[in-house]
Write a protein that holds these residues in place. Structure first.
Motif, PDB file in Angstrom:
ATOM      1  N   UNK A   1      56.009  47.434  78.261  1.00  0.00           N
ATOM      2  CA  UNK A   1      55.526  48.234  78.817  1.00  0.00           C
ATOM      3  C   UNK A   1      54.277  47.715  79.570  1.00  0.00           C
ATOM      4  N   UNK A   2      53.060  47.067  78.993  1.00  0.00           N
ATOM      5  CA  UNK A   2      52.144  46.414  79.469  1.00  0.00           C
ATOM      6  C   UNK A   2      52.451  44.773  78.808  1.00  0.00           C
ATOM      7  N   UNK A   3      52.264  43.856  79.733  1.00  0.00           N
ATOM      8  CA  UNK A   3      52.472  42.603  79.492  1.00  0.00           C
ATOM      9  C   UNK A   3      51.238  41.675  80.238  1.00  0.00           C
ATOM     10  N   UNK A   4      50.470  41.048  79.350  1.00  0.00           N
ATOM     11  CA  UNK A   4      49.158  40.575  79.718  1.00  0.00           C
ATOM     12  C   UNK A   4      49.411  39.131  79.472  1.00  0.00           C
ATOM     13  N   UNK A   5      49.606  37.988  80.591  1.00  0.00           N
ATOM     14  CA  UNK A   5      49.647  36.585  80.619  1.00  0.00           C
ATOM     15  C   UNK A   5      48.788  35.995  80.965  1.00  0.00           C
ATOM     16  N   UNK A   6      47.936  35.267  80.089  1.00  0.00           N
ATOM     17  CA  UNK A   6      47.211  33.852  80.396  1.00  0.00           C
ATOM     18  C   UNK A   6      46.006  34.783  81.396  1.00  0.00           C
ATOM     19  N   UNK A   7      45.302  36.008  81.275  1.00  0.00           N
ATOM     20  CA  UNK A   7      44.488  36.500  82.012  1.00  0.00           C
ATOM     21  C   UNK A   7      43.063  35.896  81.851  1.00  0.00           C
ATOM     22  N   UNK A   8      42.527  35.126  82.916  1.00  0.00           N
ATOM     23  CA  UNK A   8      40.944  34.918  82.740  1.00  0.00           C
ATOM     24  C   UNK A   8      40.387  35.521  84.092  1.00  0.00           C
ATOM     25  N   UNK A   9      39.046  35.858  83.563  1.00  0.00           N
ATOM     26  CA  UNK A   9      37.998  36.216  84.532  1.00  0.00           C
ATOM     27  C   UNK A   9      36.632  35.585  84.375  1.00  0.00           C
ATOM     28  N   UNK A  10      35.723  35.693  85.535  1.00  0.00           N
ATOM     29  CA  UNK A  10      34.632  34.968  85.345  1.00  0.00           C
ATOM     30  C   UNK A  10      33.851  35.739  86.337  1.00  0.00           C
ATOM     31  N   UNK A  11      32.465  35.755  85.759  1.00  0.00           N
ATOM     32  CA  UNK A  11      31.301  36.267  86.900  1.00  0.00           C
ATOM     33  C   UNK A  11      30.594  34.955  87.282  1.00  0.00           C
TER      34      UNK A  11
ATOM     35  N   UNK B   1      42.136  33.078  79.141  1.00  0.00           N
ATOM     36  CA  UNK B   1      43.663  33.068  78.807  1.00  0.00           C
ATOM     37  C   UNK B   1      43.900  34.010  77.867  1.00  0.00           C
ATOM     38  N   UNK B   2      43.763  35.340  78.150  1.00  0.00           N
ATOM     39  CA  UNK B   2      44.082  36.367  77.149  1.00  0.00           C
ATOM     40  C   UNK B   2      45.849  36.613  77.487  1.00  0.00           C
ATOM     41  N   UNK B   3      46.523  36.683  76.548  1.00  0.00           N
ATOM     42  CA  UNK B   3      47.870  36.861  76.392  1.00  0.00           C
ATOM     43  C   UNK B   3      48.149  37.897  75.310  1.00  0.00           C
ATOM     44  N   UNK B   4      49.118  38.993  75.655  1.00  0.00           N
ATOM     45  CA  UNK B   4      49.532  39.911  74.692  1.00  0.00           C
ATOM     46  C   UNK B   4      50.334  40.842  75.433  1.00  0.00           C
ATOM     47  N   UNK B   5      50.895  41.665  74.416  1.00  0.00           N
ATOM     48  CA  UNK B   5      51.726  42.753  75.229  1.00  0.00           C
ATOM     49  C   UNK B   5      51.715  43.804  74.364  1.00  0.00           C
ATOM     50  N   UNK B   6      52.222  44.992  74.922  1.00  0.00           N
ATOM     51  CA  UNK B   6      52.199  46.567  74.306  1.00  0.00           C
ATOM     52  C   UNK B   6      53.581  46.873  74.607  1.00  0.00           C
ATOM     53  N   UNK B   7      54.466  47.179  73.705  1.00  0.00           N
ATOM     54  CA  UNK B   7      55.798  47.865  73.958  1.00  0.00           C
ATOM     55  C   UNK B   7      55.635  49.332  73.966  1.00  0.00           C
ATOM     56  N   UNK B   8      56.919  49.845  74.527  1.00  0.00           N
ATOM     57  CA  UNK B   8      56.755  51.327  74.520  1.00  0.00           C
ATOM     58  C   UNK B   8      56.580  52.106  73.218  1.00  0.00           C
TER      59      UNK B   8
END
Lengths: 242, 226
Positions: free
Chosen positions: A1-11, A19-26
């Motif tokens: 349902x939700x798939x987060x792969x290697x997300x980075x964010x900076x100000x 490098x956030x990676x995780x997922x949420x299934x239905x």
């Protein structure tokens, strides 16, 4: 349902997410916790594109959130979100709050939207407050309305951003009860919260974040019984001992 | 000792009323256009699109840095020539009222846009997030959620600006247009009773503006307790 792969964010130089990676299934219920400033709220806001991110990918129901060609409004209409400060629209009655997006975004008729709104209001135990304005309701009641407002859009999943942090202690449970019921009905949920009781009762998995990193991502049994990182151990010790 | 003679006033009332109509027309249209154009300017100013934001900032800063009377003179002297050529209007057509109206509307928009910008910014950011999270587009979020709240906070300021504008309309005397002040001046001059007539005109301005201010104050109280 939700798939987060290697997300980075900076100000600028400040890294909010690394490098956030995780997922949420239905049907899964995920609790995201961690000390303040750990990036957990930012991460959940990235999921429906309220916060942009510079690297990585997030897919919700197969749609890429970071892709500039994605119609974010369309995607967000399918993803319910509940905020720390409720964010009901103060210039509208409770029923209008529930109906407006159904009518303007989903194109439902006013009657259909009102009907749906009242049903959901009944479900969160607030039918009697339908004609009131948000300012006349307690914090707990407002948050329940906010949950009903999100549900009125028939979301495929729900995001909760510290839904009980702005509430007086005696109102926390009425909101958690609604969330628990929702989870038992099989709603896919991603909840940023410090309510470890809720996590123990309802969550399938717990994600622990610290300084923009996902430090633990485990089943709740594993997380509460033997947290692997020292940071999570400290956090749990602090939060569970009172 | 100057002897006041008020006897010429009753006879002058119809002419003064004609002037008051001009004043009201200019005021009302400038308030309406000012709010609409001012809202658009405010939204441009706050928009993430740099070109729009710069345009709006430039517009507002230009008009706020120039005296109103000068703007009115520009519109009186230059614009009719230009517009006349553009639309083939015969020379010598009386365009004083329309140029005064345009001048006021464009000038006041700059002030209104600043009031409205502050109003928009007074609405918590979370409201836009909530509206967006429900699937609303930016335009919908603005129209349905932010602007109604912003205007509610702004009503007293917008009305107060309208009262100021009502007084400022007297500046159209630079184009010899007979608004209320101009009419009073003309008729007083004709009858040799300028002092009386201007005192009377001043009293009328005072009564109208002061009662309007009281009304705004009452409104403000009502809104702040609601």
């Amino acid at each position: 349902m939700i798939k987060i792969t290697n997300v980075s964010k900076h100000y600028g130089d400040f890294k909010v997410l690394t490098d956030c990676t995780t997922s949420v299934s239905k049907g899964e219920v995920i609790v995201v916790c961690g000390p303040s400033g750990s990036g957990k709220s930012t991460l959940i806001k990235c999921v429906n594109g309220l916060e942009p991110f510079q690297a990585g990918e997030i897919f919700v129901d197969g749609t890429s959130v970071g892709d500039p060609k994605t119609n974010l409004s369309k995607l967000r209409a399918k993803v319910g979100m509940v905020f720390q400060n409720f964010e009901l629209f103060p210039h509208m009655s409770i029923t209008q709050n529930l109906a407006i997006a159904q009518v303007k975004v989903l194109g439902r008729s006013q009657e259909e939207a009102m009907d749906k709104g009242l049903k959901l209001l009944d479900r969160v135990g607030l039918k009697a407050q339908a004609a009131k304005f948000p300012g006349q309701l307690s914090g707990g009641q407002q948050q329940r309305v906010a949950i009903a407002r999100a549900l009125a859009m028939d979301p495929i999943c729900m995001l909760f951003d510290e839904p009980t942090s702005a509430l007086d202690p005696e109102m926390v449970n009425e909101v958690l009860d609604v969330m628990t019921e929702l989870a038992h009905e099989g709603m896919t949920m991603m909840c940023v919260t410090h309510e470890m009781g809720f996590a123990k009762r309802v969550a399938d998995r717990v994600i622990f974040m610290d300084q923009g990193h996902i430090v633990e991502d485990d089943s709740k049994e594993e997380f509460f019984a033997n947290p692997r990182s020292e940071r999570a151990q400290q956090f749990l010790a602090k939060i569970l001992h009172h | 000792m100057y002897e006041f003679d008020w006897s010429s006033i009753p006879g002058a009332l119809p002419f003064l009323w004609e002037g008051m109509k001009v004043t009201l027309v200019i005021t009302v249209q400038a308030v309406l256009i000012g709010i609409v154009w001012g809202t658009l300017l405010a939204m441009m100013r706050l928009s993430p699109i740099k070109a729009l934001s710069w345009f709006a900032a430039g517009y507002v800063n230009l008009f706020r840095a120039v005296p109103l009377v000068m703007v009115l003179l520009w519109f009186f002297l230059i614009v009719p020539e230009f517009v006349g050529q553009l639309f083939n209007i015969p020379r010598g057509t009386d365009m004083r009222l329309s140029s005064a109206m345009a001048g006021f509307a464009l000038f006041e928009s700059a002030y209104y846009s600043e009031i409205i910008r502050a109003g928009i910014q007074s609405v918590p950011k979370g409201q836009i997030s909530a509206a967006s999270a429900l699937g609303m587009t930016y335009a919908q979020a603005m129209r349905l959620v932010v602007l109604p709240q912003a205007f509610r906070n702004m009503v007293p300021l917008l009305l107060t600006q309208g009262i100021i504008l009502f007084q400022d309309t007297s500046l159209v005397y630079v184009s010899a247009l007979a608004d209320f002040f101009g009419a009073a001046y003309k008729v007083g001059d004709r009858d040799g009773r300028l002092v009386e007539m201007l005192l009377f005109a001043g009293a009328v301005y005072f009564v109208i503006c002061f009662s309007a201010s009281l009304l705004v104050k009452r409104l403000q109280k009502k809104y702040s307790t609601a």
